[in-house]
Motif scaffolding. Structure first.
Motif, mmCIF file in Angstrom:
data_model
loop_
_atom_site.group_PDB
_atom_site.id
_atom_site.type_symbol
_atom_site.label_atom_id
_atom_site.label_comp_id
_atom_site.label_asym_id
_atom_site.label_seq_id
_atom_site.Cartn_x
_atom_site.Cartn_y
_atom_site.Cartn_z
ATOM 1 N N THR A 1 0.851 -1.200 0.000
ATOM 2 C CA THR A 1 0.000 0.000 0.000
ATOM 3 C C THR A 1 0.882 1.244 0.000
ATOM 4 O O THR A 1 2.087 1.155 0.253
ATOM 5 C CB THR A 1 -0.924 0.023 1.231
ATOM 6 O OG1 THR A 1 -0.091 0.081 2.398
ATOM 7 C CG2 THR A 1 -1.792 -1.221 1.302
ATOM 8 N N ALA A 2 0.283 2.392 -0.282
ATOM 9 C CA ALA A 2 1.075 3.624 -0.334
ATOM 10 C C ALA A 2 1.670 3.901 1.043
ATOM 11 O O ALA A 2 0.982 3.765 2.060
ATOM 12 C CB ALA A 2 0.182 4.784 -0.754
ATOM 13 N N PRO A 3 2.970 4.284 1.103
ATOM 14 C CA PRO A 3 3.595 4.574 2.398
ATOM 15 C C PRO A 3 2.898 5.754 3.078
ATOM 16 O O PRO A 3 2.485 6.702 2.403
ATOM 17 C CB PRO A 3 5.032 4.961 2.020
ATOM 18 C CG PRO A 3 5.233 4.464 0.635
ATOM 19 C CD PRO A 3 3.901 4.441 -0.015
ATOM 20 N N SER A 4 2.738 5.654 4.395
ATOM 21 C CA SER A 4 2.071 6.745 5.120
ATOM 22 C C SER A 4 2.692 6.871 6.499
ATOM 23 O O SER A 4 3.582 6.101 6.854
ATOM 24 C CB SER A 4 0.582 6.429 5.251
ATOM 25 O OG SER A 4 0.432 5.265 6.032
ATOM 26 N N VAL A 5 2.201 7.826 7.267
ATOM 27 C CA VAL A 5 2.675 7.978 8.648
ATOM 28 C C VAL A 5 1.484 7.785 9.591
ATOM 29 O O VAL A 5 0.351 7.671 9.143
ATOM 30 C CB VAL A 5 3.310 9.380 8.875
ATOM 31 C CG1 VAL A 5 4.599 9.508 8.096
ATOM 32 C CG2 VAL A 5 2.337 10.489 8.490
ATOM 33 N N ILE A 6 1.753 7.774 10.894
ATOM 34 C CA ILE A 6 0.671 7.587 11.876
ATOM 35 C C ILE A 6 0.192 8.961 12.359
ATOM 36 O O ILE A 6 1.024 9.838 12.628
ATOM 37 C CB ILE A 6 1.198 6.786 13.091
ATOM 38 C CG1 ILE A 6 1.494 5.348 12.671
ATOM 39 C CG2 ILE A 6 0.196 6.783 14.224
ATOM 40 C CD1 ILE A 6 2.026 4.495 13.801
ATOM 41 N N TYR A 7 -1.122 9.136 12.452
ATOM 42 C CA TYR A 7 -1.671 10.383 12.998
ATOM 43 C C TYR A 7 -2.194 10.131 14.414
ATOM 44 O O TYR A 7 -2.753 9.067 14.691
ATOM 45 C CB TYR A 7 -2.832 10.882 12.135
ATOM 46 C CG TYR A 7 -2.380 11.383 10.782
ATOM 47 C CD1 TYR A 7 -2.115 12.741 10.580
ATOM 48 C CD2 TYR A 7 -2.202 10.516 9.715
ATOM 49 C CE1 TYR A 7 -1.685 13.208 9.343
ATOM 50 C CE2 TYR A 7 -1.768 10.972 8.479
ATOM 51 C CZ TYR A 7 -1.518 12.324 8.296
ATOM 52 O OH TYR A 7 -1.081 12.777 7.086
ATOM 53 N N ASP A 8 -2.025 11.122 15.294
ATOM 54 C CA ASP A 8 -2.623 11.050 16.639
ATOM 55 C C ASP A 8 -3.941 11.819 16.620
ATOM 56 O O ASP A 8 -3.964 13.009 16.284
ATOM 57 C CB ASP A 8 -1.687 11.693 17.681
ATOM 58 C CG ASP A 8 -0.560 10.755 18.069
ATOM 59 O OD1 ASP A 8 -0.611 9.580 17.675
ATOM 60 O OD2 ASP A 8 0.387 11.207 18.757
ATOM 61 N N PRO B 1 -6.703 5.604 6.602
ATOM 62 C CA PRO B 1 -7.788 6.595 6.430
ATOM 63 C C PRO B 1 -9.177 5.971 6.583
ATOM 64 O O PRO B 1 -10.122 6.632 7.005
ATOM 65 C CB PRO B 1 -7.583 7.103 4.994
ATOM 66 C CG PRO B 1 -6.197 6.731 4.621
ATOM 67 C CD PRO B 1 -5.776 5.579 5.463
ATOM 68 N N ALA B 2 -9.293 4.667 6.262
ATOM 69 C CA ALA B 2 -10.601 4.004 6.362
ATOM 70 C C ALA B 2 -11.105 3.960 7.802
ATOM 71 O O ALA B 2 -12.308 3.813 8.050
ATOM 72 C CB ALA B 2 -10.494 2.591 5.803
ATOM 73 N N ASP B 3 -10.170 4.063 8.781
ATOM 74 C CA ASP B 3 -10.571 3.961 10.193
ATOM 75 C C ASP B 3 -10.854 5.329 10.823
ATOM 76 O O ASP B 3 -10.966 5.443 12.036
ATOM 77 C CB ASP B 3 -9.463 3.272 11.013
ATOM 78 C CG ASP B 3 -9.089 1.930 10.415
ATOM 79 O OD1 ASP B 3 -9.968 1.320 9.789
ATOM 80 O OD2 ASP B 3 -7.929 1.507 10.574
ATOM 81 N N MET B 4 -10.952 6.374 10.005
ATOM 82 C CA MET B 4 -11.150 7.732 10.543
ATOM 83 C C MET B 4 -12.459 7.804 11.333
ATOM 84 O O MET B 4 -13.511 7.342 10.864
ATOM 85 C CB MET B 4 -11.183 8.718 9.361
ATOM 86 C CG MET B 4 -11.238 10.154 9.785
ATOM 87 S SD MET B 4 -9.706 10.624 10.599
ATOM 88 C CE MET B 4 -10.161 12.217 11.203
ATOM 89 N N VAL B 5 -12.364 8.377 12.548
ATOM 90 C CA VAL B 5 -13.570 8.447 13.397
ATOM 91 C C VAL B 5 -14.417 9.659 12.985
ATOM 92 O O VAL B 5 -13.968 10.521 12.230
ATOM 93 C CB VAL B 5 -13.171 8.572 14.886
ATOM 94 C CG1 VAL B 5 -12.601 7.285 15.402
ATOM 95 C CG2 VAL B 5 -12.191 9.722 15.091
ATOM 96 N N ASP B 6 -15.627 9.728 13.533
ATOM 97 C CA ASP B 6 -16.530 10.833 13.225
ATOM 98 C C ASP B 6 -15.927 12.145 13.750
ATOM 99 O O ASP B 6 -15.604 12.261 14.931
ATOM 100 C CB ASP B 6 -17.877 10.556 13.912
ATOM 101 C CG ASP B 6 -18.909 11.619 13.553
ATOM 102 O OD1 ASP B 6 -18.513 12.638 12.945
ATOM 103 O OD2 ASP B 6 -20.091 11.420 13.882
ATOM 104 N N LEU B 7 -15.796 13.144 12.851
ATOM 105 C CA LEU B 7 -15.072 14.370 13.220
ATOM 106 C C LEU B 7 -15.787 15.189 14.300
ATOM 107 O O LEU B 7 -15.160 16.049 14.922
ATOM 108 C CB LEU B 7 -14.861 15.246 11.977
ATOM 109 C CG LEU B 7 -13.764 14.728 11.039
ATOM 110 C CD1 LEU B 7 -13.677 15.539 9.776
ATOM 111 C CD2 LEU B 7 -12.409 14.734 11.743
#
Length: 416
Positions: free
Chosen positions: A369-376, A390-396
């Motif tokens: 998959t495309a290389p990425s970094v971890i977001y907090d 990105p698929a696991d992004m919670v409700d903003l």
């Protein structure tokens, strides 16, 4: 056992492609460490990928016996280090095991980014540094300008820099003499309790884990019972030896020596890099200051093209992780790609090398998959979760703010 005053431990550091491995080859050849018929290019680079790409990935060590021009015999322990920034961890680790460095600078190109990064590693480890200007056989060489540049940019005296052509063998004797006369001898006490630094470890299917050690104090003999100070595990030493560059068994390693031990250790995870090894009884009480564990900075998913190969992929990744402490992995599932692993790497070259090794050594076709970094993700209720995909992004509406990794970078460019 060699007297401390006649041992020299040093590493060769440089920017990528400035000729470290070629210089190591010439030093090995000049001292007849390897018979001429067994000599080959990039003697210390053992992996296929290293040889094909012409890069060093794993730091390699070799013991050289050298008779100086004054007639005295010396033992030189040389560590050839990688030049690429992704493997800076290998470099910093090797630096802790030696007292001096040969700083190789290409006399046609001058000081480059990795030259500086590696010099800072050497200065952090309190090294004596001998500058070597390589490739003087090329028409574009300009030693005076490069020596001046070393003094201006790095701030170390380059008036006595050694001029070498590692390809043709010019200046190799001068380099060996400089190692003997300009680099310091190691310090250590023979009668003190054993204190050995664990520099590296890798897995061998016949011998179990092979551990590369630098003896600081005391001595290590075959049959000793030793303890790893970080995890407290105790092992019985089966064999000890040195690399010439082939593994050669010897009876005892003393202060200042760099060698290997095997002790029927099953898992490389039990041998933490930077750990201190001592005797089970009458050991030393204080561990050596360790180095920080490697910090993965690039993350990507590895999935098998054929889902049936998942178990094979798991085996291959576990085996690779055995030999590479800087590589981390965890299981991941994806709606589109099925089961796979989320892996952490030190950089994009590191990612490429690991992927190539899995495809080549274990014959598994991979989807990367495309290389990425971890977001907090900081939630409004004060909790923090880590976002890998990105698929696991919670409700903003529940999110307070999101943090992404930043780096502090220093960019070095020529004036013009």
């Amino acid at each position: 056992m060699t007297a401390l005053s006649h041992i020299r431990n040093f590493s060769i550091v440089a920017h990528i492609d400035h000729g470290k491995s070629t210089l190591a080859d010439r030093l090995i050849q000049e001292t007849n460490t390897v018979a001429l018929r067994d000599m080959k290019e990039q003697m210390l680079d053992s992996m296929d990928i290293e040889r094909e790409r012409g890069i060093t990935i794993k730091a390699q060590t070799v013991r050289i016996d050298y008779t100086a021009l004054n007639g005295e015999n010396y033992v030189l322990n040389l560590i050839d280090t990688p030049g690429h920034v992704d493997f800076a961890y290998e470099v910093s680790r090797s630096m802790r095991a030696v007292e001096g460095s040969l700083l190789v600078v290409d006399s046609t190109q001058g000081v480059e980014a990795q030259t500086l990064a590696n010099v800072y590693h050497a200065l952090d480890a309190d090294h004596e540094i001998v500058p070597v200007l390589n490739k003087i056989d090329l028409p574009a060489t300009d030693c005076d300008r490069v020596a001046e540049q070393i003094e201006d940019v790095i701030g170390i005296d380059a008036s006595e820099a050694i001029r070498v052509s590692a390809k043709t063998g010019v200046g190799i004797i001068e380099t060996l003499e400089a190692v003997v006369h300009r680099l310091p001898a190691p310090k250590g006490t023979l009668d003190a309790p054993l204190k050995a630094m664990l520099v590296d470890s890798w897995y061998d299917s016949y011998l179990g884990v092979i551990v590369l050690v630098r003896i600081m104090d005391g001595q290590l003999k075959k049959g000793d019972r030793v303890r790893m100070m970080q995890n407290g595990s105790v092992h019985h030493v089966d064999r000890i030896g040195v690399f010439r560059p082939a593994m050669t068994e010897i009876d005892v390693l003393g202060p200042g020596d760099i060698g290997f031990l095997t002790a029927s250790i099953k898992q490389v995870r039990d041998t933490r890099v930077g750990d201190t090894i001592t005797h089970e009884k009458k050991g030393c009480d204080k561990a050596l200051p360790g180095f920080k564990p490697a910090q993965p900075v690039v993350f990507c998913g590895l999935f098998p093209v054929d889902a049936a190969e998942f178990e094979d992929l798991r085996d291959s990744i576990e085996k690779l992780a055995l030999n590479d402490a800087s590589f981390s992995f965890e299981m991941e599932t994806s709606a589109a790609l099925g089961f796979g692993f989320r892996c952490g790497f030190l950089g994009l070259l590191h990612l490429e090398v690991i992927r190539d090794r899995i495809e080549r050594e274990y014959d598994i076709d991979l989807i990367t998959t495309a290389p990425s970094v971890i977001y907090d993700i900081h939630m409004k209720d004060g909790t923090v979760t880590q976002l890998h995909n990105p698929a696991d992004m919670v409700d903003l509406t529940f999110v307070d703010h999101i943090e992404e990794p930043r780096i502090k970078a220093t960019i070095l460019v020529p004036d013009d």
